[in-house]
Write an enzyme that holds these catalytic residues in place. Structure first.
Site, PDB file in Angstrom:
ATOM      1  N   HIS A  44      33.969  29.801  37.999  1.00 41.91           N
ATOM      2  CA  HIS A  44      32.570  30.241  38.123  1.00 41.91           C
ATOM      3  C   HIS A  44      31.976  29.801  39.467  1.00 41.91           C
ATOM      4  CE1 HIS A  44      31.863  32.076  34.158  1.00 41.91           C
ATOM      5  NE2 HIS A  44      32.700  31.165  33.698  1.00 41.91           N
ATOM      6  N   ASP A  46      33.198  31.505  42.414  1.00 43.23           N
ATOM      7  CA  ASP A  46      33.359  32.583  43.419  1.00 43.23           C
ATOM      8  C   ASP A  46      32.053  33.330  43.658  1.00 43.23           C
ATOM      9  OD1 ASP A  46      33.563  33.958  40.949  1.00 43.23           O
ATOM     10  OD2 ASP A  46      35.171  35.294  41.643  1.00 43.23           O
ATOM     11  N   SER A 140      43.371  38.445  34.502  1.00 46.74           N
ATOM     12  CA  SER A 140      42.913  39.472  35.433  1.00 46.74           C
ATOM     13  C   SER A 140      43.773  40.726  35.490  1.00 46.74           C
ATOM     14  CB  SER A 140      42.727  38.896  36.832  1.00 46.74           C
ATOM     15  OG  SER A 140      41.679  39.600  37.448  1.00 46.74           O
ATOM     16  N   SER A 141      44.005  41.279  34.313  1.00 42.92           N
ATOM     17  CA  SER A 141      44.645  42.599  34.286  1.00 42.92           C
ATOM     18  C   SER A 141      43.734  43.612  34.976  1.00 42.92           C
ATOM     19  CB  SER A 141      44.930  43.033  32.848  1.00 42.92           C
ATOM     20  OG  SER A 141      43.737  43.280  32.133  1.00 42.92           O
ATOM     21  N   ASP A 186      39.487  37.491  42.049  1.00 46.55           N
ATOM     22  CA  ASP A 186      40.617  38.144  41.384  1.00 46.55           C
ATOM     23  C   ASP A 186      41.253  39.211  42.278  1.00 46.55           C
ATOM     24  OD1 ASP A 186      39.714  36.565  39.371  1.00 46.55           O
ATOM     25  OD2 ASP A 186      38.998  38.196  38.091  1.00 46.55           O
ATOM     26  N   TYR A 236      28.336  36.099  30.795  1.00 45.81           N
ATOM     27  CA  TYR A 236      28.729  36.067  32.209  1.00 45.81           C
ATOM     28  C   TYR A 236      27.563  36.439  33.136  1.00 45.81           C
ATOM     29  CZ  TYR A 236      31.561  36.791  36.413  1.00 45.81           C
ATOM     30  OH  TYR A 236      32.061  36.729  37.697  1.00 45.81           O
TER      31      TYR A 236
HETATM   32  P1  ADP Z   1      41.250  40.564  32.116  1.00 46.28           P
HETATM   33  O1  ADP Z   1      40.961  41.061  33.488  1.00 46.28           O
HETATM   34  O2  ADP Z   1      41.051  39.107  31.969  1.00 46.28           O
HETATM   35  O3  ADP Z   1      42.584  40.978  31.605  1.00 46.28           O
HETATM   36  P2  ADP Z   1      39.049  42.313  31.487  1.00 46.28           P
HETATM   37  O4  ADP Z   1      38.241  42.507  30.264  1.00 46.28           O
HETATM   38  O5  ADP Z   1      38.370  41.999  32.760  1.00 46.28           O
HETATM   39  O6  ADP Z   1      40.160  41.226  31.148  1.00 46.28           O
HETATM   40  O7  ADP Z   1      39.897  43.629  31.765  1.00 46.28           O
HETATM   41  C1  ADP Z   1      40.678  44.192  30.735  1.00 46.28           C
HETATM   42  C2  ADP Z   1      40.499  45.706  30.729  1.00 46.28           C
HETATM   43  O8  ADP Z   1      41.102  46.276  31.913  1.00 46.28           O
HETATM   44  C3  ADP Z   1      41.215  46.371  29.581  1.00 46.28           C
HETATM   45  O9  ADP Z   1      40.435  46.356  28.397  1.00 46.28           O
HETATM   46  C4  ADP Z   1      41.431  47.777  30.115  1.00 46.28           C
HETATM   47  O10 ADP Z   1      40.236  48.543  29.999  1.00 46.28           O
HETATM   48  C5  ADP Z   1      41.678  47.534  31.605  1.00 46.28           C
HETATM   49  N1  ADP Z   1      43.126  47.449  31.880  1.00 46.28           N
HETATM   50  C6  ADP Z   1      43.779  46.421  32.458  1.00 46.28           C
HETATM   51  N2  ADP Z   1      45.106  46.682  32.572  1.00 46.28           N
HETATM   52  C7  ADP Z   1      45.289  47.911  32.044  1.00 46.28           C
HETATM   53  C8  ADP Z   1      46.433  48.758  31.859  1.00 46.28           C
HETATM   54  N3  ADP Z   1      47.662  48.406  32.227  1.00 46.28           N
HETATM   55  N4  ADP Z   1      46.228  49.965  31.285  1.00 46.28           N
HETATM   56  C9  ADP Z   1      45.004  50.356  30.918  1.00 46.28           C
HETATM   57  N5  ADP Z   1      43.904  49.598  31.059  1.00 46.28           N
HETATM   58  C10 ADP Z   1      44.026  48.398  31.622  1.00 46.28           C
HETATM   59 MG    MG Z   2      39.042  40.987  34.438  1.00 45.59          MG
END
Ligand code: ADP
Ligand code: MG
Length: 392
Positions: A44, A46, A140-141, A186, A236
């Site tokens: 927290h 950045d 951080s997907s 991220d 957040y």
């Molecule tokens: P984090 O970044 O911690 O994983 P977030 O809530 O910020 O969590 O982001 C997750 C969201 O990003 C998922 O619910 C989806 O909408 C999107 N996302 C991430 N990776 C994928 C993927 N491979 N395919 C589809 N959507 C994705």
């Molecule tokens: Mg995220």
């Protein structure tokens, strides 16, 4: 019990190619990857123009694709955790017809990057997204999806300008298309991560200093609590706002410009809550600076102590932890050979990060699995490189 082995990049790429063939009936011509990340310390901070110390993970979002000539973009995700439908189609944006966020939500992260991409005109394309970064797990997907999309667009239509501005475009996409007012960490780490290094990032100057993290005697263990309290997304922006109003009340541009002395002198100007939030941020920036120095000199004991102080500050002053994260930290710390442990990411669920002697990792995982009231999953990852174009 073993940690989930990070999917080999090659296996992920093969999965994406197979899905592309099934969906679009041809081989993809392009492939890119962008990693998830774990933040070792500097939470927290950045969005307060502070310091962060993340590393890129051996967990990736892979995007494969092929340009098409009819001005349409067709996207497919193979993730079972993404909302339906898994396939979307829309037209390349124009000045008259820009893209707008909508449903499914997952496509917004990609649409946002396409809309804000600084070069053009972009051709249409087909693309498949596959990922080993857990969705919504705090690794951080979302940024890895944005950065993978940006890196893919660069192959279709090269951009010009500063590398740092790529991170800003991806951040802008998350702000305006996903509605998440995230900081810049991220996206920066997913773009610029370096194998065997954590990156000390100054979020005010955007300077990046690699800090070696390749000692085979130590390991970084990530433990997913597998809980995500819904409070997180609403809290957040509130925390951000509290930090901004605290800085303003102290007459500063951001909490980066405040030190502990300023904070104590200006305490009267703040509400109690603003004071506590500011105390976390100001002390966390200091801890992050000390932690980077400790890591540079392989002083893991000091690094571990700073991680624990960070966790306590996030729990007590910033109030973004939860019982599951607190329990995971406590369980990890009770095993000899563990240097430090803390919640990582926004909080209210998600993951903890633990620095430990490599040969106690199995014991720590066993202990957590036996005692944790939920079901934990584990990732043991070395520090990886940032986004890449993958040869096909
Ligand atoms: P984090 O970044 O911690 O994983 P977030 O809530 O910020 O969590 O982001 C997750 C969201 O990003 C998922 O619910 C989806 O909408 C999107 N996302 C991430 N990776 C994928 C993927 N491979 N395919 C589809 N959507 C994705
Ligand atoms: Mg995220």
């Amino acid at each position: 019990m073993a940690a989930t082995r990070p999917s080999e990049g090659a296996a992920l790429l093969a999965e994406a190619r197979a899905a592309f063939r099934r969906e679009f009936g041809s081989e993809p011509a392009l492939a890119v990857s962008a990693p998830g990340r774990v933040n070792l310390i500097g939470e927290h901070t950045d969005y307060n123009a502070g310091l962060v110390l993340p590393m890129a993970l051996e967990l990736w979002t892979v995007l494969v694709g092929m340009p098409r000539s009819d001005g349409h973009i067709s996207l497919l995700t193979t993730s079972e955790h993404a909302d339906e439908p898994k396939r979307v189609e829309f037209s390349v944006p124009t000045a008259e017809k820009p893209l707008e966020p909508g449903l499914p939500r997952w496509a917004n992260y990609m649409k946002g990057v396409i809309q804000h991409y600084p070069a053009g005109p972009l051709p249409g394309f087909n693309a498949v997204v596959t990922s080993s970064v857990p969705l919504g797990g705090g690794l951080s997907s979302s940024a890895s999806l944005e950065v993978a999309t940006y890196t893919f667009l660069q192959q279709l239509c090269p951009d010009s300008g500063a590398a740092i501005s790529r991170a800003m475009v991806c951040q802008q996409a998350e702000h305006s298309f996903a509605g998440v007012p995230c900081g810049i960490m991220d996206q920066l780490i997913s773009l610029f991560g370096q194998k065997d290094h954590a990156l000390l990032i100054d979020c005010r100057s955007l300077e990046i200093h690699p800090v070696p993290l390749s000692d085979p005697g130590i390991a970084v263990l990530i433990t997913n609590s597998n809980v995500k309290h819904s409070l997180g997304s609403s809290q957040y922006p509130i925390r951000r706002q509290q930090c901004e109003s605290a800085a303003k009340a102290l007459g500063k541009k951001s909490l980066r410009d405040v030190d502990m002395k300023d904070l104590e002198i200006g305490k009267e100007l703040l509400t109690n809550l603003e004071y506590l939030r500011a105390r976390h941020v100001v002390s966390e920036i200091q801890r992050t600076s000390e932690a980077a120095a400790a890591l540079s000199s392989s002083n893991y004991l000091v690094f571990g102590r700073l991680m624990v102080e960070s966790h306590n500050s996030l729990r007590d002053d910033f109030e973004v932890s939860c019982p599951e994260l607190d329990q995971l930290v406590m369980l990890a710390l009770s095993v000899p050979g563990v240097y430090g442990s803390r919640m990582t990411g926004g909080g209210f669920g998600g993951c903890t990060v633990t620095l430990l002697e490599a040969d106690v990792a199995t014991r720590v995982m066993q202990h957590i699995q036996e005692q944790y009231k939920g079901t934990a999953t584990f990732y043991l990852s070395k520090a990886a490189d940032g986004a890449k174009v993958q040869p096909l």
